[in-house]
Scaffold this motif. Sequence first.
Motif, PDB file in Angstrom:
ATOM      1  N   GLY A  34     -37.821  38.598  51.839  1.00 64.12           N
ATOM      2  CA  GLY A  34     -38.969  37.856  52.699  1.00 64.12           C
ATOM      3  C   GLY A  34     -38.541  36.684  53.617  1.00 64.12           C
ATOM      4  O   GLY A  34     -38.990  36.652  54.699  1.00 64.12           O
ATOM      5  N   ARG A  46     -47.562  37.921  54.362  1.00 68.26           N
ATOM      6  CA  ARG A  46     -47.364  36.429  54.790  1.00 68.26           C
ATOM      7  C   ARG A  46     -48.773  36.073  54.873  1.00 68.26           C
ATOM      8  O   ARG A  46     -49.948  36.248  55.439  1.00 68.26           O
ATOM      9  CB  ARG A  46     -46.789  36.522  56.181  1.00 68.26           C
ATOM     10  N   ILE A  99     -32.146  45.012  60.717  1.00 66.89           N
ATOM     11  CA  ILE A  99     -33.722  45.395  60.123  1.00 66.89           C
ATOM     12  C   ILE A  99     -33.838  46.362  61.334  1.00 66.89           C
ATOM     13  O   ILE A  99     -34.664  47.612  60.732  1.00 66.89           O
ATOM     14  CB  ILE A  99     -34.430  44.071  60.766  1.00 66.89           C
ATOM     15  N   LEU A 149     -44.543  44.068  61.962  1.00 67.13           N
ATOM     16  CA  LEU A 149     -44.395  42.860  60.884  1.00 67.13           C
ATOM     17  C   LEU A 149     -45.125  43.272  59.630  1.00 67.13           C
ATOM     18  O   LEU A 149     -45.769  42.400  59.051  1.00 67.13           O
ATOM     19  CB  LEU A 149     -44.957  41.848  61.586  1.00 67.13           C
ATOM     20  N   MET A 157     -37.076  38.419  56.861  1.00 68.53           N
ATOM     21  CA  MET A 157     -38.256  38.885  57.734  1.00 68.53           C
ATOM     22  C   MET A 157     -38.965  37.613  58.315  1.00 68.53           C
ATOM     23  O   MET A 157     -39.652  37.816  59.426  1.00 68.53           O
ATOM     24  CB  MET A 157     -39.197  39.666  56.555  1.00 68.53           C
ATOM     25  N   ASP A 158     -39.165  36.684  57.688  1.00 71.11           N
ATOM     26  CA  ASP A 158     -39.616  35.362  58.155  1.00 71.11           C
ATOM     27  C   ASP A 158     -39.068  35.108  59.570  1.00 71.11           C
ATOM     28  O   ASP A 158     -39.715  34.800  60.503  1.00 71.11           O
ATOM     29  CB  ASP A 158     -39.723  34.276  57.251  1.00 71.11           C
ATOM     30  N   TYR A 204     -44.399  43.777  54.053  1.00 71.49           N
ATOM     31  CA  TYR A 204     -43.932  42.254  54.534  1.00 71.49           C
ATOM     32  C   TYR A 204     -45.440  41.517  54.251  1.00 71.49           C
ATOM     33  O   TYR A 204     -46.329  41.725  55.230  1.00 71.49           O
ATOM     34  CB  TYR A 204     -43.439  41.932  55.798  1.00 71.49           C
ATOM     35  N   VAL A 225     -35.531  44.542  53.033  1.00 73.41           N
ATOM     36  CA  VAL A 225     -35.080  43.213  53.503  1.00 73.41           C
ATOM     37  C   VAL A 225     -36.005  42.296  52.818  1.00 73.41           C
ATOM     38  O   VAL A 225     -36.916  42.066  52.605  1.00 73.41           O
ATOM     39  CB  VAL A 225     -35.558  43.026  55.241  1.00 73.41           C
ATOM     40  N   GLN A 253     -43.969  46.279  57.607  1.00 74.93           N
ATOM     41  CA  GLN A 253     -43.057  47.274  56.600  1.00 74.93           C
ATOM     42  C   GLN A 253     -41.723  46.259  56.892  1.00 74.93           C
ATOM     43  O   GLN A 253     -41.058  45.993  57.773  1.00 74.93           O
ATOM     44  CB  GLN A 253     -42.865  48.444  57.381  1.00 74.93           C
ATOM     45  N   LYS A 254     -41.180  45.969  55.546  1.00 72.94           N
ATOM     46  CA  LYS A 254     -39.908  45.363  55.637  1.00 72.94           C
ATOM     47  C   LYS A 254     -38.920  46.185  54.800  1.00 72.94           C
ATOM     48  O   LYS A 254     -37.534  45.525  54.618  1.00 72.94           O
ATOM     49  CB  LYS A 254     -40.219  43.795  54.658  1.00 72.94           C
ATOM     50  N   ASN A 285     -42.043  46.947  49.378  1.00 72.80           N
ATOM     51  CA  ASN A 285     -41.470  47.557  50.809  1.00 72.80           C
ATOM     52  C   ASN A 285     -42.345  46.801  51.998  1.00 72.80           C
ATOM     53  O   ASN A 285     -41.829  47.052  53.072  1.00 72.80           O
ATOM     54  CB  ASN A 285     -41.382  48.862  50.955  1.00 72.80           C
TER      55      ASN A 285
END
Length: 224
Positions: free
Chosen positions: A132, A173, A4, A124, A135-136, A171, A130, A126-127, A169
């Motif tokens: 979810g 939450r 990542i 935290l 990313m968590d 992230y 990758v 832009q992912k 793209n």
Amino acid sequence: MSEITNKLKQHYEATFRENGPTPQGVDWGTDASRLALRYEKMLAVISQNSARAPSLLDVGCGFGGLLDYARLKGLELDYTGIDVAENMIQWACDTCPDAKFILGDIFEYEFDQCFDYVVCNGILTQKLDVSGSVMDQFAARLIKQMYELCNMGIAFNVMTTKVNFFSNNLYYRNPAELFAWCFSEITPFIRLDHAYPLYEYTLCLYREPVGNEGNQTCLAGGRK
Ligand SMILES: C[S@@+](CC[C@H](N)C(=O)[O-])C[C@H]1O[C@@H](n2cnc3c(N)ncnc32)[C@H](O)[C@@H]1O
């Protein structure tokens, strides 16, 4: 370097190559006032009662925009920035020789000190491609790493799920869920700012109660 982090490094080196030291250079869109608001939210982690210039680690500092903003506001900081993007760190070192900028990965660099505050404006959010759930796990690692490096508190931002459009793209939450995770895993002393007009929120996590430094007896004994 994790997969990542390597993806983020490639991505941000490219945005900086194309756009230079601008909001677009760190892929924060074209609106400088929005980026300024994000810097403001990061710096709001600093307790009002700091008598000396607090030490602050800026994780994923990019080209050093947060330091420029703090100086513009007349806020004195004992500043250190770290970023994996070589071209941004090179630019920051060249233009701000009086500040400390480190080319490195926050998960690998061995610091010989802790910092009063550790902030992260934008790792935290832009992912890329990758998932979810990966990313968590990445977020949990980053938040714990930042907290380990702080003496007083940390601040970071995440895209909110309270939106009517999701970009593949980015992230997102749920703020209530992330608040609960931080509460059970990190600290009960949390400030959540979900009240500003961007599609994100900022969480501030503290080691001790804040905001009433002269009169903390009301909290004594109640929490660990
Ligand atoms: C959205 S940009 C924000 C830059 C800066 N915080 C700002 O707002 O002006 C995110 C930055 O985090 C950096 N980054 C991503 N993962 C990192 C890591 N593991 N360690 C250090 N920097 C990282 C990227 O290279 C990129 O410059």
